[in-house]
Design an enzyme around this catalytic site. Sequence first.
Site, PDB file in Angstrom:
ATOM      1  N   GLN A 146       0.852  -1.115  -0.122  1.00 28.25           N
ATOM      2  CA  GLN A 146       0.139   0.088   0.011  1.00 28.25           C
ATOM      3  C   GLN A 146       0.937   1.220  -0.043  1.00 28.25           C
ATOM      4  O   GLN A 146       0.414   2.308   0.051  1.00 28.25           O
ATOM      5  CB  GLN A 146      -0.904   0.067   1.140  1.00 28.25           C
ATOM      6  N   ASN A 147       2.182   1.018   0.077  1.00 25.36           N
ATOM      7  CA  ASN A 147       3.175   2.110   0.121  1.00 25.36           C
ATOM      8  C   ASN A 147       3.411   2.760  -1.223  1.00 25.36           C
ATOM      9  O   ASN A 147       3.629   2.087  -2.006  1.00 25.36           O
ATOM     10  CB  ASN A 147       4.397   1.894   0.980  1.00 25.36           C
ATOM     11  N   ASP A 166       6.390   4.729  -1.546  1.00 29.44           N
ATOM     12  CA  ASP A 166       7.618   5.030  -1.368  1.00 29.44           C
ATOM     13  C   ASP A 166       8.611   4.335  -2.191  1.00 29.44           C
ATOM     14  O   ASP A 166       9.823   4.750  -2.121  1.00 29.44           O
ATOM     15  CB  ASP A 166       8.157   5.103   0.099  1.00 29.44           C
ATOM     16  N   HIS A 205      -1.457   1.551  -4.244  1.00 31.18           N
ATOM     17  CA  HIS A 205      -1.775   3.072  -4.005  1.00 31.18           C
ATOM     18  C   HIS A 205      -0.928   3.879  -4.910  1.00 31.18           C
ATOM     19  O   HIS A 205      -0.955   4.975  -4.696  1.00 31.18           O
ATOM     20  CB  HIS A 205      -1.682   3.526  -2.727  1.00 31.18           C
ATOM     21  N   GLY A 232       2.966  -4.451   8.830  1.00 31.59           N
ATOM     22  CA  GLY A 232       2.944  -3.119   9.022  1.00 31.59           C
ATOM     23  C   GLY A 232       1.503  -2.313   8.567  1.00 31.59           C
ATOM     24  O   GLY A 232       1.575  -1.088   8.353  1.00 31.59           O
ATOM     25  N   PRO A 240       3.475  -4.565  15.802  1.00 33.36           N
ATOM     26  CA  PRO A 240       3.744  -4.106  17.259  1.00 33.36           C
ATOM     27  C   PRO A 240       2.307  -4.185  17.932  1.00 33.36           C
ATOM     28  O   PRO A 240       2.130  -3.921  19.261  1.00 33.36           O
ATOM     29  CB  PRO A 240       4.506  -2.915  17.462  1.00 33.36           C
TER      30      PRO A 240
HETATM   31  P1  OAD Z   1      -1.430   3.043   8.860  1.00 32.20           P
HETATM   32  O1  OAD Z   1      -0.795   4.047   9.270  1.00 32.20           O
HETATM   33  O2  OAD Z   1      -3.053   3.027   9.197  1.00 32.20           O
HETATM   34  O3  OAD Z   1      -1.066   2.006   9.918  1.00 32.20           O
HETATM   35  C1  OAD Z   1       0.334   1.647   9.932  1.00 32.20           C
HETATM   36  C2  OAD Z   1       0.333   0.133  10.942  1.00 32.20           C
HETATM   37  O4  OAD Z   1       1.700  -0.052  11.021  1.00 32.20           O
HETATM   38  C3  OAD Z   1      -0.292   0.074  12.235  1.00 32.20           C
HETATM   39  O5  OAD Z   1      -1.046  -0.866  12.486  1.00 32.20           O
HETATM   40  C4  OAD Z   1       0.858   0.176  13.394  1.00 32.20           C
HETATM   41  O6  OAD Z   1       0.793  -0.370  14.475  1.00 32.20           O
HETATM   42  C5  OAD Z   1       2.043  -0.350  12.381  1.00 32.20           C
HETATM   43  N1  OAD Z   1       3.362  -0.233  12.587  1.00 32.20           N
HETATM   44  C6  OAD Z   1       3.911   0.884  13.269  1.00 32.20           C
HETATM   45  N2  OAD Z   1       5.341   0.756  13.060  1.00 32.20           N
HETATM   46  C7  OAD Z   1       5.539  -0.470  12.910  1.00 32.20           C
HETATM   47  C8  OAD Z   1       6.671  -1.364  12.445  1.00 32.20           C
HETATM   48  N3  OAD Z   1       8.077  -0.820  13.177  1.00 32.20           N
HETATM   49  N4  OAD Z   1       6.802  -2.821  12.072  1.00 32.20           N
HETATM   50  C9  OAD Z   1       5.563  -2.790  11.963  1.00 32.20           C
HETATM   51  N5  OAD Z   1       4.310  -2.601  11.833  1.00 32.20           N
HETATM   52  C10 OAD Z   1       4.365  -1.123  12.441  1.00 32.20           C
HETATM   53  O7  OAD Z   1      -0.879   2.454   7.357  1.00 32.20           O
HETATM   54  P2  OAD Z   1      -1.519   1.499   6.415  1.00 32.20           P
HETATM   55  O8  OAD Z   1      -2.056   0.412   6.986  1.00 32.20           O
HETATM   56  O9  OAD Z   1      -0.489   1.256   5.348  1.00 32.20           O
HETATM   57  O10 OAD Z   1      -3.803   5.361   1.744  1.00 32.20           O
HETATM   58  O11 OAD Z   1      -2.458   2.504   5.807  1.00 32.20           O
HETATM   59  C11 OAD Z   1      -3.093   2.173   4.654  1.00 32.20           C
HETATM   60  C12 OAD Z   1      -3.230   3.596   3.944  1.00 32.20           C
HETATM   61  O12 OAD Z   1      -3.712   4.781   4.631  1.00 32.20           O
HETATM   62  C13 OAD Z   1      -2.266   4.250   3.370  1.00 32.20           C
HETATM   63  O13 OAD Z   1      -1.568   3.533   2.106  1.00 32.20           O
HETATM   64  C14 OAD Z   1      -2.877   5.553   2.853  1.00 32.20           C
HETATM   65  C15 OAD Z   1      -3.608   5.848   4.202  1.00 32.20           C
HETATM   66  O14 OAD Z   1      -4.668   6.497   3.680  1.00 32.20           O
HETATM   67  C16 OAD Z   1      -3.467   6.020   0.401  1.00 32.20           C
HETATM   68  O15 OAD Z   1      -2.614   6.931   0.446  1.00 32.20           O
HETATM   69  C17 OAD Z   1      -4.429   5.836  -0.744  1.00 32.20           C
END
Ligand code: OAD
Length: 249
Positions: free
Chosen positions: A101-102, A104, A119, A188, A215
């Site tokens: 979904q990233n 980057d 995305h 993540g 986490p």
């Molecule tokens: P989120 O910001 O919603 O969630 C990030 C997740 O990563 C959370 O569940 C955290 O607990 C976890 N996390 C944090 N640090 C971590 C680490 N070091 N290792 C593993 N996990 C960790 O991000 P996404 O689920 O990617 O959409 O959100 C999806 C979408 O929300 C993004 O792609 C973006 C945004 O709206 C668009 O840009 C279309």
Amino acid sequence: MQFDDQLIKRLREAQHVVFFSGAGASAESGVPTFRDSHNSFWVDFDAGTFATASGYYANPDRVWQWYAEQRLKLRALTPNPAHRVIAAWQNKASNVTVITQNIDGFHQRAGNHKVIELHGNIGTYKCFDHGHPAEHDANISDEKPPHCQQCGGLLRPDVVWFSEELPAEAFTQAKHSSANCDVFVSIGCSLEVYPASTLPINAAHGGAYLVQVNPHATLLDEIADCNLRGKAGEIMPLLWQAVWREQLP
Ligand code: OAD
């Protein structure tokens, strides 16, 4: 960390593994996540302006400049061990699908040769009016969006903004891989963003062994076969060691 025997066996014997990454996979590279960050990276992120077609339409230069700044910031950061493990896995095992979904591009920078980007990617462009893809050009202006060579419309970043559909081909491939894999590893992801959040459910319905690396608790906790609580950059290298019993290349 002691891993469950079943997890190691499933990963070793899998014919097809899917790694599905979200913002947490890039957190240890220095890119704060969307939902649990109070960091400065996204501090000026006004979603209405920078992540909607109407925001772009109202002020294309400002949005274009903001994306150029984010690209520069990302360029200064590097993939972390979680990205490197996923790249090594795709190079070692015969059938590994990476879905992210990233935007980057870290998976590619870490060495993944094929990545399904749900995305889009902050480093690519398309035209605003018709979606014609545009080649990256090193001379491209950071100040003003250039015009599409096919139709003359303005270019925009090739990322998915709010209320836009996911790229159809990428999502179709992602659904197919998820429904047909043996092990699905969500790394993540908060699983709060639809429709990407449906992929682990597709995988579970298809009979896959569902693994989560995070986490914190998420909506997937209840249906995951294995919840690995911790940071992706720490857990993924340990998982590699446990499965392959060799150093990460
Ligand atoms: P989120 O910001 O919603 O969630 C990030 C997740 O990563 C959370 O569940 C955290 O607990 C976890 N996390 C944090 N640090 C971590 C680490 N070091 N290792 C593993 N996990 C960790 O991000 P996404 O689920 O990617 O959409 O959100 C999806 C979408 O929300 C993004 O792609 C973006 C945004 O709206 C668009 O840009 C279309």
